[in-house]
Design a protein around this motif. Structure first.
Motif, PDB file in Angstrom:
ATOM      1  N   LYS A 261       4.112 -16.985  -1.734  1.00 26.79           N
ATOM      2  CA  LYS A 261       2.851 -17.096  -2.472  1.00 26.79           C
ATOM      3  C   LYS A 261       3.074 -17.582  -3.904  1.00 26.79           C
ATOM      4  N   PRO A 262       4.054 -17.035  -4.642  1.00 28.34           N
ATOM      5  CA  PRO A 262       4.286 -17.577  -5.997  1.00 28.34           C
ATOM      6  C   PRO A 262       4.585 -19.073  -5.991  1.00 28.34           C
ATOM      7  N   GLU A 263       5.288 -19.534  -4.972  1.00 28.81           N
ATOM      8  CA  GLU A 263       5.574 -20.972  -4.879  1.00 28.81           C
ATOM      9  C   GLU A 263       4.296 -21.758  -4.605  1.00 28.81           C
ATOM     10  N   ARG A 264       3.415 -21.207  -3.766  1.00 31.46           N
ATOM     11  CA  ARG A 264       2.138 -21.886  -3.488  1.00 31.46           C
ATOM     12  C   ARG A 264       1.272 -21.924  -4.745  1.00 31.46           C
ATOM     13  N   VAL A 265       1.255 -20.828  -5.480  1.00 31.32           N
ATOM     14  CA  VAL A 265       0.490 -20.781  -6.731  1.00 31.32           C
ATOM     15  C   VAL A 265       0.980 -21.866  -7.690  1.00 31.32           C
ATOM     16  N   ALA A 266       2.287 -21.957  -7.846  1.00 31.80           N
ATOM     17  CA  ALA A 266       2.854 -22.959  -8.753  1.00 31.80           C
ATOM     18  C   ALA A 266       2.550 -24.366  -8.270  1.00 31.80           C
ATOM     19  N   LEU A 267       2.646 -24.583  -6.965  1.00 31.10           N
ATOM     20  CA  LEU A 267       2.378 -25.911  -6.412  1.00 31.10           C
ATOM     21  C   LEU A 267       0.923 -26.305  -6.607  1.00 31.10           C
ATOM     22  N   VAL A 268       0.013 -25.386  -6.346  1.00 29.81           N
ATOM     23  CA  VAL A 268      -1.415 -25.658  -6.508  1.00 29.81           C
ATOM     24  C   VAL A 268      -1.718 -26.027  -7.956  1.00 29.81           C
ATOM     25  N   GLN A 269      -1.227 -25.236  -8.887  1.00 35.58           N
ATOM     26  CA  GLN A 269      -1.541 -25.503 -10.294  1.00 35.58           C
ATOM     27  C   GLN A 269      -0.903 -26.808 -10.768  1.00 35.58           C
ATOM     28  N   GLN A 270       0.330 -27.068 -10.354  1.00 40.86           N
ATOM     29  CA  GLN A 270       0.992 -28.309 -10.736  1.00 40.86           C
ATOM     30  C   GLN A 270       0.249 -29.525 -10.193  1.00 40.86           C
ATOM     31  N   THR A 271      -0.162 -29.450  -8.932  1.00 42.64           N
ATOM     32  CA  THR A 271      -0.863 -30.571  -8.307  1.00 42.64           C
ATOM     33  C   THR A 271      -2.211 -30.819  -8.967  1.00 42.64           C
ATOM     34  N   LEU A 272      -2.945 -29.748  -9.217  1.00 39.41           N
ATOM     35  CA  LEU A 272      -4.271 -29.894  -9.826  1.00 39.41           C
ATOM     36  C   LEU A 272      -4.171 -30.407 -11.256  1.00 39.41           C
ATOM     37  N   ASN A 273      -3.150 -29.971 -11.985  1.00 39.76           N
ATOM     38  CA  ASN A 273      -2.967 -30.471 -13.358  1.00 39.76           C
ATOM     39  C   ASN A 273      -2.634 -31.956 -13.370  1.00 39.76           C
ATOM     40  N   GLN A 274      -1.915 -32.414 -12.358  1.00 42.83           N
ATOM     41  CA  GLN A 274      -1.592 -33.836 -12.268  1.00 42.83           C
ATOM     42  C   GLN A 274      -2.821 -34.661 -11.918  1.00 42.83           C
ATOM     43  N   LEU A 275      -3.629 -34.150 -10.982  1.00 46.29           N
ATOM     44  CA  LEU A 275      -4.802 -34.892 -10.526  1.00 46.29           C
ATOM     45  C   LEU A 275      -5.957 -34.827 -11.515  1.00 46.29           C
ATOM     46  N   TYR A 276      -6.140 -33.664 -12.133  1.00 48.44           N
ATOM     47  CA  TYR A 276      -7.306 -33.452 -13.003  1.00 48.44           C
ATOM     48  C   TYR A 276      -6.852 -32.784 -14.308  1.00 48.44           C
ATOM     49  N   PRO A 277      -6.170 -33.523 -15.167  1.00 53.22           N
ATOM     50  CA  PRO A 277      -5.660 -32.915 -16.409  1.00 53.22           C
ATOM     51  C   PRO A 277      -6.761 -32.427 -17.341  1.00 53.22           C
ATOM     52  N   GLU A 278      -7.896 -33.110 -17.350  1.00 53.44           N
ATOM     53  CA  GLU A 278      -9.030 -32.707 -18.195  1.00 53.44           C
ATOM     54  C   GLU A 278     -10.315 -32.813 -17.379  1.00 53.44           C
ATOM     55  N   PRO A 279     -10.563 -31.880 -16.493  1.00 51.70           N
ATOM     56  CA  PRO A 279     -11.730 -31.978 -15.615  1.00 51.70           C
ATOM     57  C   PRO A 279     -13.039 -31.836 -16.397  1.00 51.70           C
ATOM     58  N   PRO A 280     -13.986 -32.738 -16.195  1.00 53.37           N
ATOM     59  CA  PRO A 280     -15.264 -32.644 -16.906  1.00 53.37           C
ATOM     60  C   PRO A 280     -16.164 -31.586 -16.270  1.00 53.37           C
ATOM     61  N   ILE A 281     -17.116 -31.121 -17.040  1.00 55.57           N
ATOM     62  CA  ILE A 281     -18.131 -30.214 -16.492  1.00 55.57           C
ATOM     63  C   ILE A 281     -19.113 -31.066 -15.693  1.00 55.57           C
ATOM     64  N   PRO A 282     -19.287 -30.803 -14.406  1.00 57.61           N
ATOM     65  CA  PRO A 282     -20.080 -31.707 -13.563  1.00 57.61           C
ATOM     66  C   PRO A 282     -21.583 -31.679 -13.806  1.00 57.61           C
ATOM     67  N   LEU A 283     -22.095 -30.614 -14.392  1.00 55.57           N
ATOM     68  CA  LEU A 283     -23.538 -30.521 -14.642  1.00 55.57           C
ATOM     69  C   LEU A 283     -23.840 -31.013 -16.063  1.00 55.57           C
ATOM     70  N   ASP A 284     -24.713 -32.004 -16.171  1.00 58.68           N
ATOM     71  CA  ASP A 284     -25.108 -32.513 -17.482  1.00 58.68           C
ATOM     72  C   ASP A 284     -25.879 -31.426 -18.237  1.00 58.68           C
ATOM     73  N   HIS A 285     -25.536 -31.252 -19.506  1.00 58.35           N
ATOM     74  CA  HIS A 285     -26.236 -30.258 -20.328  1.00 58.35           C
ATOM     75  C   HIS A 285     -25.945 -30.569 -21.793  1.00 58.35           C
ATOM     76  N   PHE A 286     -26.704 -29.945 -22.680  1.00 61.14           N
ATOM     77  CA  PHE A 286     -26.511 -30.197 -24.104  1.00 61.14           C
ATOM     78  C   PHE A 286     -26.405 -28.905 -24.909  1.00 61.14           C
ATOM     79  N   ASP A 287     -26.622 -27.766 -24.282  1.00 67.12           N
ATOM     80  CA  ASP A 287     -26.425 -26.475 -24.930  1.00 67.12           C
ATOM     81  C   ASP A 287     -26.352 -25.400 -23.854  1.00 67.12           C
ATOM     82  N   ALA A 288     -26.207 -24.147 -24.277  1.00 67.58           N
ATOM     83  CA  ALA A 288     -26.050 -23.053 -23.315  1.00 67.58           C
ATOM     84  C   ALA A 288     -27.294 -22.890 -22.434  1.00 67.58           C
ATOM     85  N   TYR A 289     -28.459 -23.106 -23.019  1.00 71.09           N
ATOM     86  CA  TYR A 289     -29.690 -22.957 -22.244  1.00 71.09           C
ATOM     87  C   TYR A 289     -29.800 -24.020 -21.155  1.00 71.09           C
TER      88      TYR A 289
END
Length: 217
Positions: free
Chosen positions: A3-31
């Motif tokens: 499991k620790p190896e899977r955790v590391a693999l998942v995080q490494q892969t996701l960081n490579q694919l999506y280093p700065e993932p955008p927020i998918p819902l358009d918004h301009f403030d908390a409301y």
């Protein structure tokens, strides 16, 4: 693979694919984020982003939205589905934000969850994306992927959230939540992968011969 190896693999892969993932819902403030997340229940983010500009033309703050008749809100948000419930929730939560929180969205999980139409997942998204507070919103998609990758055996999103929070560093929760969402949409979809097709599923369980049985929330 442990499991620790899977955790590391998942995080490494996701960081490579999506280093700065955008927020998918358009918004301009908390409301606007809060309302958009509410609208996204059983609706795609893409559809919500198509609908919200017209909603903001009606009102883009709780003070003005509280004065808009529910039927007008309902007419605008109908494409998002569940419009009777969602329009009433938007109206009432706007009124409560005005009367109880001086028109401000509270940066408090319990206070958010007390608002109509706002469950734990919605509150978690707002805390994470509007206020930068570490949270790990888990929806059915993240719940499914976490099971496929062997990160949880939880039978519901509550247990899956606890497991993911335990496995990953707190400072990474907000980013990981978005990364998993994007990976699920692009690579490990409900119909496109059964635990044996996508890259991460194959890497985590190269010997898996049968579809992964998912505990539905």
């Amino acid at each position: 693979m442990s499991k620790p190896e899977r955790v590391a693999l998942v995080q490494q892969t996701l960081n490579q694919l999506y280093p700065e993932p955008p927020i998918p819902l358009d918004h301009f403030d908390a409301y606007s984020l809060l309302v958009a997340v509410l609208l996204s229940a059983q609706c795609t983010d893409e559809r919500v982003n198509q609908v919200t500009p017209a909603l903001w033309q009606l009102a883009d703050n709780p003070f003005d939205m509280a004065k808009v008749p529910v039927e007008e809100i309902k007419a605008v948000i109908r494409p998002c589905g569940l419009s009777p419930q969602k329009s009433k929730a938007i109206s009432v939560l706007s009124q409560r934000l005005v009367t109880e929180f001086n028109g401000m969205v509270p940066a408090d999980m319990a206070a958010l969850e007390s608002l109509p139409g706002v469950g734990h997942k919605t509150a978690s998204v707002v805390m994470a994306q509007a206020f930068g507070v570490p949270a790990f919103p888990v929806d059915t998609h993240i719940h499914r992927l976490a099971q496929r990758w062997g990160l949880t055996s939880g039978k519901n999103v509550v247990q899956t959230e606890k497991d993911l929070k335990r496995l990953f560093p707190e400072q990474d929760w907000n980013k990981l939540h978005l990364q998993i969402i994007f990976y699920g949409r692009e690579h490990c979809t409900a119909r496109g992968c059964d635990g044996r097709a996508c890259g991460l599923c194959r890497a985590c369980y190269p010997a898996r011969k049968h579809p992964k049985k998912i505990h539905k929330p």
